[in-house]
Design an enzyme around this catalytic site. Structure first.
Site, PDB file in Angstrom:
ATOM      1  N   LEU A  10      -5.363 -45.348  -7.498  1.00 17.33           N
ATOM      2  CA  LEU A  10      -4.137 -46.127  -7.690  1.00 17.33           C
ATOM      3  C   LEU A  10      -3.147 -45.346  -8.557  1.00 17.33           C
ATOM      4  O   LEU A  10      -3.460 -44.951  -9.677  1.00 17.33           O
ATOM      5  CB  LEU A  10      -4.460 -47.465  -8.354  1.00 17.33           C
ATOM      6  CG  LEU A  10      -5.558 -48.307  -7.683  1.00 17.33           C
ATOM      7  CD1 LEU A  10      -5.698 -49.656  -8.390  1.00 17.33           C
ATOM      8  CD2 LEU A  10      -5.286 -48.502  -6.199  1.00 17.33           C
ATOM      9  N   ALA A  11      -1.947 -45.147  -8.021  1.00 15.12           N
ATOM     10  CA  ALA A  11      -0.948 -44.346  -8.745  1.00 15.12           C
ATOM     11  C   ALA A  11       0.461 -44.831  -8.441  1.00 15.12           C
ATOM     12  O   ALA A  11       1.425 -44.075  -8.537  1.00 15.12           O
ATOM     13  CB  ALA A  11      -1.087 -42.874  -8.362  1.00 15.12           C
ATOM     14  N   ARG A  17       5.590 -48.350 -19.891  1.00 14.73           N
ATOM     15  CA  ARG A  17       5.247 -48.217 -21.307  1.00 14.73           C
ATOM     16  C   ARG A  17       5.321 -46.765 -21.806  1.00 14.73           C
ATOM     17  O   ARG A  17       5.283 -46.503 -22.992  1.00 14.73           O
ATOM     18  CB  ARG A  17       3.836 -48.805 -21.555  1.00 14.73           C
ATOM     19  CG  ARG A  17       3.810 -50.328 -21.434  1.00 14.73           C
ATOM     20  CD  ARG A  17       2.394 -50.892 -21.343  1.00 14.73           C
ATOM     21  NE  ARG A  17       1.847 -50.807 -19.984  1.00 14.73           N
ATOM     22  CZ  ARG A  17       0.663 -51.292 -19.620  1.00 14.73           C
ATOM     23  NH1 ARG A  17      -0.116 -51.899 -20.512  1.00 14.73           N
ATOM     24  NH2 ARG A  17       0.238 -51.185 -18.366  1.00 14.73           N
ATOM     25  N   SER A 106      -8.112 -45.154 -11.034  1.00 13.92           N
ATOM     26  CA  SER A 106      -6.685 -45.138 -11.324  1.00 13.92           C
ATOM     27  C   SER A 106      -6.287 -43.756 -11.796  1.00 13.92           C
ATOM     28  O   SER A 106      -7.076 -43.078 -12.466  1.00 13.92           O
ATOM     29  CB  SER A 106      -6.355 -46.126 -12.438  1.00 13.92           C
ATOM     30  OG  SER A 106      -6.382 -47.421 -11.913  1.00 13.92           O
ATOM     31  N   LYS A 356       9.633  -7.220 -19.495  1.00 14.72           N
ATOM     32  CA  LYS A 356       9.767  -8.054 -18.298  1.00 14.72           C
ATOM     33  C   LYS A 356       9.669  -7.153 -17.081  1.00 14.72           C
ATOM     34  O   LYS A 356      10.271  -6.072 -17.076  1.00 14.72           O
ATOM     35  CB  LYS A 356      11.134  -8.749 -18.307  1.00 14.72           C
ATOM     36  CG  LYS A 356      11.363  -9.634 -17.118  1.00 14.72           C
ATOM     37  CD  LYS A 356      12.816  -9.678 -16.682  1.00 14.72           C
ATOM     38  CE  LYS A 356      13.214  -8.451 -15.916  1.00 14.72           C
ATOM     39  NZ  LYS A 356      14.529  -8.527 -15.272  1.00 14.72           N
ATOM     40  N   ASN A 382       5.043   7.634 -24.946  1.00 10.92           N
ATOM     41  CA  ASN A 382       5.403   6.896 -26.152  1.00 10.92           C
ATOM     42  C   ASN A 382       6.907   6.624 -26.138  1.00 10.92           C
ATOM     43  O   ASN A 382       7.698   7.545 -25.974  1.00 10.92           O
ATOM     44  CB  ASN A 382       5.032   7.708 -27.399  1.00 10.92           C
ATOM     45  CG  ASN A 382       5.159   6.860 -28.648  1.00 10.92           C
ATOM     46  OD1 ASN A 382       4.256   6.102 -28.985  1.00 10.92           O
ATOM     47  ND2 ASN A 382       6.289   6.963 -29.335  1.00 10.92           N
TER      48      ASN A 382
HETATM   49  C1  UD1 Z   1      -5.659 -52.376 -15.496  1.00 16.17           C
HETATM   50  C2  UD1 Z   1      -6.570 -53.570 -15.235  1.00 16.17           C
HETATM   51  C3  UD1 Z   1      -7.269 -53.951 -16.542  1.00 16.17           C
HETATM   52  C4  UD1 Z   1      -8.054 -52.745 -17.056  1.00 16.17           C
HETATM   53  C5  UD1 Z   1      -7.157 -51.511 -17.186  1.00 16.17           C
HETATM   54  C6  UD1 Z   1      -8.019 -50.292 -17.422  1.00 16.17           C
HETATM   55  C7  UD1 Z   1      -5.558 -54.957 -13.484  1.00 16.17           C
HETATM   56  C8  UD1 Z   1      -4.790 -56.165 -13.182  1.00 16.17           C
HETATM   57  N1  UD1 Z   1      -5.786 -54.703 -14.772  1.00 16.17           N
HETATM   58  O1  UD1 Z   1      -4.681 -52.795 -16.420  1.00 16.17           O
HETATM   59  O2  UD1 Z   1      -8.168 -55.020 -16.337  1.00 16.17           O
HETATM   60  O3  UD1 Z   1      -8.616 -53.047 -18.313  1.00 16.17           O
HETATM   61  O4  UD1 Z   1      -6.426 -51.276 -15.954  1.00 16.17           O
HETATM   62  O5  UD1 Z   1      -7.270 -49.131 -17.673  1.00 16.17           O
HETATM   63  O6  UD1 Z   1      -5.965 -54.252 -12.574  1.00 16.17           O
HETATM   64  N2  UD1 Z   1      -0.843 -49.534  -9.996  1.00 16.17           N
HETATM   65  C9  UD1 Z   1      -0.492 -49.474  -8.673  1.00 16.17           C
HETATM   66  N3  UD1 Z   1       0.310 -50.456  -8.172  1.00 16.17           N
HETATM   67  C10 UD1 Z   1       0.750 -51.484  -8.922  1.00 16.17           C
HETATM   68  C11 UD1 Z   1       0.381 -51.542 -10.277  1.00 16.17           C
HETATM   69  C12 UD1 Z   1      -0.426 -50.565 -10.794  1.00 16.17           C
HETATM   70  O7  UD1 Z   1      -0.889 -48.549  -7.971  1.00 16.17           O
HETATM   71  O8  UD1 Z   1       1.476 -52.317  -8.393  1.00 16.17           O
HETATM   72  C13 UD1 Z   1      -1.661 -48.454 -10.549  1.00 16.17           C
HETATM   73  C14 UD1 Z   1      -1.011 -47.778 -11.738  1.00 16.17           C
HETATM   74  O9  UD1 Z   1      -0.225 -46.664 -11.322  1.00 16.17           O
HETATM   75  C15 UD1 Z   1      -2.206 -47.354 -12.581  1.00 16.17           C
HETATM   76  C16 UD1 Z   1      -3.275 -48.371 -12.211  1.00 16.17           C
HETATM   77  O10 UD1 Z   1      -2.861 -48.983 -11.009  1.00 16.17           O
HETATM   78  O11 UD1 Z   1      -2.644 -46.054 -12.237  1.00 16.17           O
HETATM   79  C17 UD1 Z   1      -3.471 -49.434 -13.304  1.00 16.17           C
HETATM   80  O12 UD1 Z   1      -2.235 -50.083 -13.518  1.00 16.17           O
HETATM   81  P1  UD1 Z   1      -1.751 -50.450 -14.972  1.00 16.17           P
HETATM   82  O13 UD1 Z   1      -0.453 -51.126 -14.849  1.00 16.17           O
HETATM   83  O14 UD1 Z   1      -1.849 -49.294 -15.851  1.00 16.17           O
HETATM   84  O15 UD1 Z   1      -2.862 -51.532 -15.352  1.00 16.17           O
HETATM   85  P2  UD1 Z   1      -3.373 -51.927 -16.791  1.00 16.17           P
HETATM   86  O16 UD1 Z   1      -2.412 -52.855 -17.422  1.00 16.17           O
HETATM   87  O17 UD1 Z   1      -3.774 -50.741 -17.562  1.00 16.17           O
HETATM   88 CA    CA Z   2      -3.526 -48.528 -17.224  1.00 13.84          CA
END
Ligand code: UD1
Ligand code: CA
Length: 473
Positions: A10-11, A17, A106, A356, A382
C-alpha cells in the site's frame, strides 16, 4: 516463484503528516526511498504478483517503480479513501482465477524484513486461519490501531487511534499493518465494510472483524523486535527509524570486520559495500553504490557517493562523487573529487584540489591548491602547487593531456586544448598556451628586472622606504 502468492504494497496515501512536497514513501532511509525498501522486501518473497497500490503524487512514484521494479503490477487506487479500498484496488489487478494467499504490507514500514513475513506466512498456512496479522508492543502506541483481545487472549478487533475509547487508548499492543489473507475470503470481507469511522475511510482493519463474522479464525502474531514494524507517518518517526537502521547497518559491518570509530556520526547506505579492515573515522557518509577496499581508512569528515575506493587508501576530510580511486592512493584533506575522476594506483589528490572528468595515472600527484578539469594525466607525473587546468573558453570545454613523468611548475595555467608530452617540464608561473614536446622545458616568464631605489624614490616617507633606508645605512 510462489504460484499462489500475491504481495500488495500500500502506497497510495497522502502522507499529510510529513508536511512535504515529496511524497511520504519517496522520503529516503539509508539511501533508498521507503517505497524502495518495501518493494525490495516484497519482491524477495518470490511471489507470482507484486502489486504496489498508488494514487497520491503517482507521477513521482511511477518512474521509480518502472526503473527499479519493472516486473511489478502497479494498481491505481480510485477516489474512495482508506487502506481497505487500497487493498481492494490492489486485488483488482490480479486475474479472476487467482487463488491462494495475499500478503499486505505498507510502503511506510521500511524495516520490515523478508524473514518476518516468511515466518508469518508459514504460521498462516499451517494454522488454516482466514487471516494472520502482525502486532507489536510500543511504549508509546499513539497513532497506531490498538489490538483488542478477549479474556482468553484471542484476537477480537482493531480500533484505530482516532476511534478509540479511553480504555482502548491504554492498550499498547498495536496493529503493525502487515497481514496475510486468503484471497477469496478477503475479497468477500472487503465487499462488506463501509466508511463509518472518524476518518470516513474504508479501513482495512475492519476486514478482520468481518472475517471472524464469516466464521474464520484471525491470528495475531506479536513481533518482539518492534523496530521491524515501526511505521513512519512524521519526520520525527522518519529520523528515528533511519537512525535505528543506520545503527543496525554499522553493527553489521563491524561484525564483518570494519572498525567504526563513532557509529553515531557514521552513515552507511544499504547499497554500500566495505572490505575487511576498513576503518571509518567520525563524520563519514558512504552513499549510493559505493565500495571501499580492505585496509582503507576513510574520514574524519568524508562523504563518498557512488564511487569505488580501492584497497589501502587514505581519504580525509573530502567529498568524492561518481569517481574511482585505485588502491594505495591518498585523497585530502579538503579535496573535492567530482564525477568522472579516476585516480590510478598510488596516486595523490591533496589539499584544496578540485578534480572533474580527469583520468590521473598511477603514481601521479596533484598535491596542493589546484583545479583539474577535463584532463588526462599519465603515470608518475607531478602537478605543481596552485595549477589551474583552464578547460572552459566561455562557450566550450576543452581537454588537457599531460604525459607520464611530467613535472609542472607551481602556479601554472594550462589553457586547453593543450598537450604536454612525456618527461616535459614547465617553469613556475607559466601560462601554457602551446603544446610542449617530450623532454622540453616550457617557460614564458619575462626575465625579472629590479628597478634600483624605486621604493625610496616613488614611496618616500612610507615605512617601507624607511626600512629600506635603514637597511642601506
Ligand atoms: C495504519 C493502520 C493502523 C496501523 C498502522 C501501522 C488502517 C486503517 N490503520 O494506520 O491500524 O496501526 O497503519 O503502521 O489501516 N494508504 C493507501 N491508500 C489510502 C490510505 C493509505 O494506499 O487510501 C497506504 C499509505 O500510503 C500507507 C499505508 O496505506 O503506506 C498506511 O496508511 P496510513 O495512513 O499511514 O495508516 P496509519 O494511520 O498509519
Ligand atoms: Ca502509517
Amino acid at each position: 516463484m510462489e504460484a499462489h502468492l500475491a504481495v500488495v504494497v500500500l502506497a497510495a496515501g497522502e502522507g499529510t503528516r510529513m508536511r512535504s512536497a515529496t511524497p511520504k514513501v519517496m522520503h529516503e532511509i539509508a539511501g533508498l526511498p521507503m517505497l524502495g525498501h518495501a518493494l525490495a522486501t516484497a519482491t524477495a518473497l518470490n511471489a507470482q504478483y507484486v502489486v504496489p497500490v498508488i494514487r497520491h503524487e503517482k507521477e513521482k512514484l511511477e518512474p521509480y517503480i518502472h526503473t527499479f521494479y519493472p516486473q511489478v503490477h502497479v494498481s491505481h487506487q480510485d477516489e474512495i479513501p482508506g487502506t481497505g479500498r487500497a487493498l481492494e484496488c490492489g486485488l483488482s489487478v490480479l486475474p479472476d482465477d487467482f487463488s491462494g494467499a495475499v500478503v499486505v504490507t505498507s510502503a511506510d514500514i521500511p524495516l520490515l524484513d523478508v524473514n518476518t513475513i516468511e515466518s508469518m506466512l508459514e504460521v498462516h498456512l499451517e494454522s488454516g486461519a482466514g487471516a494472520t496479522l502482525l502486532t507489536t508492543v510500543f511504549e508509546d502506541p499513539s497513532g497506531y490501531g490498538r489490538i483488542v483481545r478477549d479474556l482468553s487472549g484471542n484476537f477480537v478487533s482493531i480500533v484505530e487511534h482516532r476511534d478509540a475509547s479511553e480504555d482502548e487508548l491504554a492498550i499498547n499492543e498495536v496493529n503493525a499493518g502487515v497481514y496475510v489473507f486468503d484471497y477469496d475470503l478477503v475479497k468477500t470481507a472487503l465487499s462488506k465494510i463501509g466508511t463509518h469511522n472518524a476518518a470516513g475511510e474504508k479501513y482495512l482493519t475492519d476486514v478482520l472483524t468481518e472475517i471472524i463474522k464469516l466464521g474464520k479464525n484471525v491470528k495475531a502474531l506479536k513481533v518482539r523486535d518492534n523496530w521491524l514494524v515501526a511505521g513512519v507517518n512524521t519526520r520525527v518517526q522518519l529520523q528515528q527509524v533511519s537512525a535505528e537502521l543506520n545503527r543496525r547497518i554499522c553493527e553489521g559491518w563491524m561484525l564483518a570486520g570494519v572498525t567504526i570509530v563513532d557509529p553515531n556520526t557514521t552513515h552507511i547506505d544499504v547499497t554500500a559495500v566495505l572490505g575487511e579492515d576498513v576503518t571509518l573515522q567520525p563524520g563519514t557518509y558512504l552513499k549510493g553504490i559505493t565500495s571501499i577496499g580492505s585496509g582503507s581508512v576513510i574520514g574524519p569528515e568524508v562523504t563518498i557517493h557512488d564511487s569505488v575506493i580501492g584497497e589501502n587508501c587514505q581519504v580525509k576530510k573530502s567529498d568524492i562523487n561518481g569517481s574511482v580511486i585505485e588502491a594505495e592512493s591518498t585523497v585530502g584533506p579538503f579535496s573535492y573529487i567530482r564525477p568522472g575522476t579516476h585516480l590510478g594506483v598510488g596516486g595523490k589528490i591533496g589539499t584544496f584540489v578540485e578534480t572533474k572528468n580527469a583520468k590521473i595515472g598511477a603514481g601521479s600527484k596533484i598535491p596542493h591548491l589546484s583545479y583539474v578539469g577535463d584532463a588526462t594525466i599519465g603515470e608518475h607525473s607531478n602537478i605543481g602547487a596552485g595549477t589551474i587546468f583552464a578547460n572552459y573558453d566561455g562557450v566550450n570545454k576543452h581537454h588537457t593531456t599531460i604525459g607520464s613523468h611530467v613535472r609542472t611548475g607551481s602556479h601554472n595555467v594550462f589553457v586547453a586544448p593543450i598537450t604536454i608530452e612525456d618527461g616535459a617540464y614547465t617553469a613556475a608561473g607559466t601560462v601554457v598556451r602551446k603544446d610542449v614536446e617530450a623532454g622540453d622545458l616550457a617557460m614564458n616568464v619575462a626575465p625579472q628586472r629590479n628597478l634600483a631605489g624605486w621604493v625610496l624614490a616613488k614611496r618616500a616617507g612610507t615605512s617601507s622606504a624607511e626600512a629600506a633606508k635603514r637597511a642601506k645605512e
